[in-house]
Scaffold this motif. Structure first.
Motif, PDB file in Angstrom:
ATOM      1  N   TYR A  30       0.846  -1.155   0.028  1.00 24.64           N
ATOM      2  CA  TYR A  30      -0.165  -0.082   0.119  1.00 24.64           C
ATOM      3  C   TYR A  30       0.751   1.126   0.095  1.00 24.64           C
ATOM      4  N   THR A  31       0.310   2.353  -0.602  1.00 24.73           N
ATOM      5  CA  THR A  31       0.888   3.628  -0.447  1.00 24.73           C
ATOM      6  C   THR A  31       0.134   4.326   0.521  1.00 24.73           C
ATOM      7  N   PRO A  32       0.481   5.371   1.012  1.00 23.51           N
ATOM      8  CA  PRO A  32      -0.151   6.304   2.056  1.00 23.51           C
ATOM      9  C   PRO A  32      -1.735   6.414   1.881  1.00 23.51           C
ATOM     10  N   LEU A  33      -1.805   6.734   0.539  1.00 20.26           N
ATOM     11  CA  LEU A  33      -3.118   7.135   0.098  1.00 20.26           C
ATOM     12  C   LEU A  33      -3.973   5.793   0.389  1.00 20.26           C
ATOM     13  N   HIS A  34      -3.480   4.650  -0.101  1.00 20.88           N
ATOM     14  CA  HIS A  34      -4.280   3.270   0.110  1.00 20.88           C
ATOM     15  C   HIS A  34      -4.580   3.079   1.579  1.00 20.88           C
ATOM     16  N   TRP A  35      -3.703   3.409   2.479  1.00 21.65           N
ATOM     17  CA  TRP A  35      -3.607   3.469   3.809  1.00 21.65           C
ATOM     18  C   TRP A  35      -5.077   4.492   4.534  1.00 21.65           C
ATOM     19  N   ALA A  36      -4.974   5.692   3.785  1.00 23.29           N
ATOM     20  CA  ALA A  36      -5.887   6.652   4.222  1.00 23.29           C
ATOM     21  C   ALA A  36      -7.097   6.524   3.773  1.00 23.29           C
ATOM     22  N   ALA A  37      -7.274   5.896   2.535  1.00 21.37           N
ATOM     23  CA  ALA A  37      -8.725   5.499   2.106  1.00 21.37           C
ATOM     24  C   ALA A  37      -9.392   4.388   2.803  1.00 21.37           C
ATOM     25  N   SER A  38      -8.450   3.437   3.262  1.00 22.48           N
ATOM     26  CA  SER A  38      -9.243   2.125   4.082  1.00 22.48           C
ATOM     27  C   SER A  38      -8.899   2.191   5.264  1.00 22.48           C
ATOM     28  N   SER A  39      -8.473   3.666   5.882  1.00 24.81           N
ATOM     29  CA  SER A  39      -8.440   3.577   7.617  1.00 24.81           C
ATOM     30  C   SER A  39      -9.913   3.589   7.961  1.00 24.81           C
ATOM     31  N   GLU A  40      -9.979   2.840   9.070  1.00 23.60           N
ATOM     32  CA  GLU A  40     -11.280   2.965  10.115  1.00 23.60           C
ATOM     33  C   GLU A  40     -11.508   4.384  10.698  1.00 23.60           C
ATOM     34  N   ARG A  41     -10.505   5.043  10.414  1.00 19.60           N
ATOM     35  CA  ARG A  41     -10.695   6.451  10.692  1.00 19.60           C
ATOM     36  C   ARG A  41     -10.753   7.492   9.417  1.00 19.60           C
ATOM     37  N   LEU A  42     -11.209   7.211   8.492  1.00 19.84           N
ATOM     38  CA  LEU A  42     -11.319   7.781   7.265  1.00 19.84           C
ATOM     39  C   LEU A  42     -11.409   9.216   7.167  1.00 19.84           C
ATOM     40  N   ASP A  43     -10.484   9.913   6.600  1.00 23.20           N
ATOM     41  CA  ASP A  43     -10.622  11.465   6.895  1.00 23.20           C
ATOM     42  C   ASP A  43     -10.538  11.916   5.435  1.00 23.20           C
ATOM     43  N   ALA A  44     -11.500  12.564   4.841  1.00 22.43           N
ATOM     44  CA  ALA A  44     -11.515  13.022   3.384  1.00 22.43           C
ATOM     45  C   ALA A  44     -10.583  13.998   3.339  1.00 22.43           C
ATOM     46  N   GLY A  45     -10.084  14.884   4.294  1.00 23.51           N
ATOM     47  CA  GLY A  45      -9.064  15.920   4.266  1.00 23.51           C
ATOM     48  C   GLY A  45      -7.822  15.358   4.104  1.00 23.51           C
ATOM     49  N   LEU A  46      -7.538  14.069   4.607  1.00 20.83           N
ATOM     50  CA  LEU A  46      -6.285  13.345   4.578  1.00 20.83           C
ATOM     51  C   LEU A  46      -6.055  12.911   3.123  1.00 20.83           C
ATOM     52  N   VAL A  47      -7.102  12.510   2.563  1.00 21.94           N
ATOM     53  CA  VAL A  47      -7.052  11.977   1.265  1.00 21.94           C
ATOM     54  C   VAL A  47      -6.579  13.016   0.413  1.00 21.94           C
ATOM     55  N   GLN A  48      -7.475  14.292   0.383  1.00 19.76           N
ATOM     56  CA  GLN A  48      -7.373  15.284  -0.203  1.00 19.76           C
ATOM     57  C   GLN A  48      -5.803  15.737   0.058  1.00 19.76           C
ATOM     58  N   LEU A  49      -5.353  15.892   1.066  1.00 18.19           N
ATOM     59  CA  LEU A  49      -3.960  16.309   1.148  1.00 18.19           C
ATOM     60  C   LEU A  49      -2.936  15.628   0.563  1.00 18.19           C
ATOM     61  N   LEU A  50      -2.965  14.096   0.441  1.00 20.58           N
ATOM     62  CA  LEU A  50      -2.254  13.353  -0.342  1.00 20.58           C
ATOM     63  C   LEU A  50      -2.335  13.507  -1.701  1.00 20.58           C
ATOM     64  N   ILE A  51      -3.501  13.634  -2.248  1.00 18.57           N
ATOM     65  CA  ILE A  51      -3.930  13.831  -3.647  1.00 18.57           C
ATOM     66  C   ILE A  51      -3.152  15.320  -4.012  1.00 18.57           C
ATOM     67  N   GLN A  52      -3.112  16.464  -3.266  1.00 21.97           N
ATOM     68  CA  GLN A  52      -2.716  17.437  -3.389  1.00 21.97           C
ATOM     69  C   GLN A  52      -0.896  17.781  -3.590  1.00 21.97           C
ATOM     70  N   HIS A  53      -0.437  16.439  -2.712  1.00 25.62           N
ATOM     71  CA  HIS A  53       0.960  16.256  -2.829  1.00 25.62           C
ATOM     72  C   HIS A  53       1.259  15.188  -4.013  1.00 25.62           C
ATOM     73  N   ARG A  54       0.504  15.315  -4.840  1.00 24.70           N
ATOM     74  CA  ARG A  54       0.652  14.259  -6.135  1.00 24.70           C
ATOM     75  C   ARG A  54       0.661  12.755  -5.726  1.00 24.70           C
ATOM     76  N   ALA A  55      -0.067  12.369  -5.033  1.00 22.67           N
ATOM     77  CA  ALA A  55      -0.411  10.927  -4.615  1.00 22.67           C
ATOM     78  C   ALA A  55      -0.644  10.399  -5.911  1.00 22.67           C
ATOM     79  N   ASP A  56      -0.230   9.217  -6.316  1.00 21.98           N
ATOM     80  CA  ASP A  56      -0.904   8.644  -7.309  1.00 21.98           C
ATOM     81  C   ASP A  56      -2.287   8.068  -7.114  1.00 21.98           C
ATOM     82  N   VAL A  57      -3.253   8.327  -7.650  1.00 25.89           N
ATOM     83  CA  VAL A  57      -4.541   7.976  -7.406  1.00 25.89           C
ATOM     84  C   VAL A  57      -5.026   6.636  -8.114  1.00 25.89           C
ATOM     85  N   ASN A  58      -3.842   6.174  -8.973  1.00 26.44           N
ATOM     86  CA  ASN A  58      -4.017   5.118  -9.572  1.00 26.44           C
ATOM     87  C   ASN A  58      -3.307   3.727  -9.291  1.00 26.44           C
ATOM     88  N   ALA A  59      -2.531   4.351  -8.153  1.00 20.57           N
ATOM     89  CA  ALA A  59      -1.406   3.146  -7.758  1.00 20.57           C
ATOM     90  C   ALA A  59      -2.161   1.855  -7.243  1.00 20.57           C
TER      91      ALA A  59
END
Length: 183
Positions: free
Chosen positions: A154-183
């Motif tokens: 998993y990448t950090p984006l995988h972990w953020a999206a699958s966390s039991e503590r899902l935080d849309a702001g965290l997912v957005q932060l990773l995307i803003q930092h160019r996380a690969d959304v297709n990883a």
């Protein structure tokens, strides 16, 4: 006259046991002053510093670091080390707990933001824990946004999206930092 570096069957010293309980700074200081080995590891590869960070005790962490504790110590990556030793570096523990003051202290003392174990990086642990503020600090310090762990791949984006503590702001932060959304 007690042997300050005596070990239990699992390799724990008095310093390790004292450091992993929040509020034991006075005891940690006394043990260090009596010659306790600051970087001793138990059979799982855990150190007193890892225990103090996991306990969230910034006073113990400062004492250990001031006495030469290895801020980048890595636990044993055996199955037992993973399960019973926590499998996290000090920075990974702070990130997983979302402990921003602790994270700042560790980074200021030279913690490697891109350091990893088979379980991933500090950023992946911040994402797994659902901690956007911690993730932001790590990204600002240069954490690689797409580094995968060696267990789940998993990448950090995988972990953020699958966390039991899902935080849309965290997912957005990773995307803003160019996380690969297709990883």
């Amino acid at each position: 006259g007690a042997e300050v570096n005596a070990r239990s069957a699992t390799g724990n010293s008095a310093l390790m046991l004292a450091a992993r309980k929040h509020g034991n700074a006075a005891l940690v200081k006394r043990l260090l002053g009596s010659g306790a080995e600051v970087d001793a590891k138990n059979v799982f590869g855990a150190t007193a510093l890892m225990g103090a960070v996991a306990a969230g005790d910034v006073d113990c962490v400062r004492l250990l670091l001031d006495n030469g504790a290895d801020v980048n110590a890595v636990p044993a990556m055996t199955p037992e080390g993973f399960i019973f030793g926590g499998g996290r570096t000090p920075l990974m523990w702070a990130a997983f707990r979302g402990d921003e003051p602790m994270l700042k202290l560790l980074l200021a003392c030279g913690a490697k933001v891109a350091g990893s174990t088979p379980q991933g990086t500090a950023l992946s642990h911040a994402a797994w824990g659902g901690h956007a503020g911690t993730a932001r600090l790590l990204l600002d310090a240069g954490a690689p946004v797409d580094q995968r762990d060696l267990i789940a791949n998993y990448t950090p984006l995988h972990w953020a999206a699958s966390s039991e503590r899902l935080d849309a702001g965290l997912v957005q932060l990773l995307i803003q930092h160019r996380a690969d959304v297709n990883a």
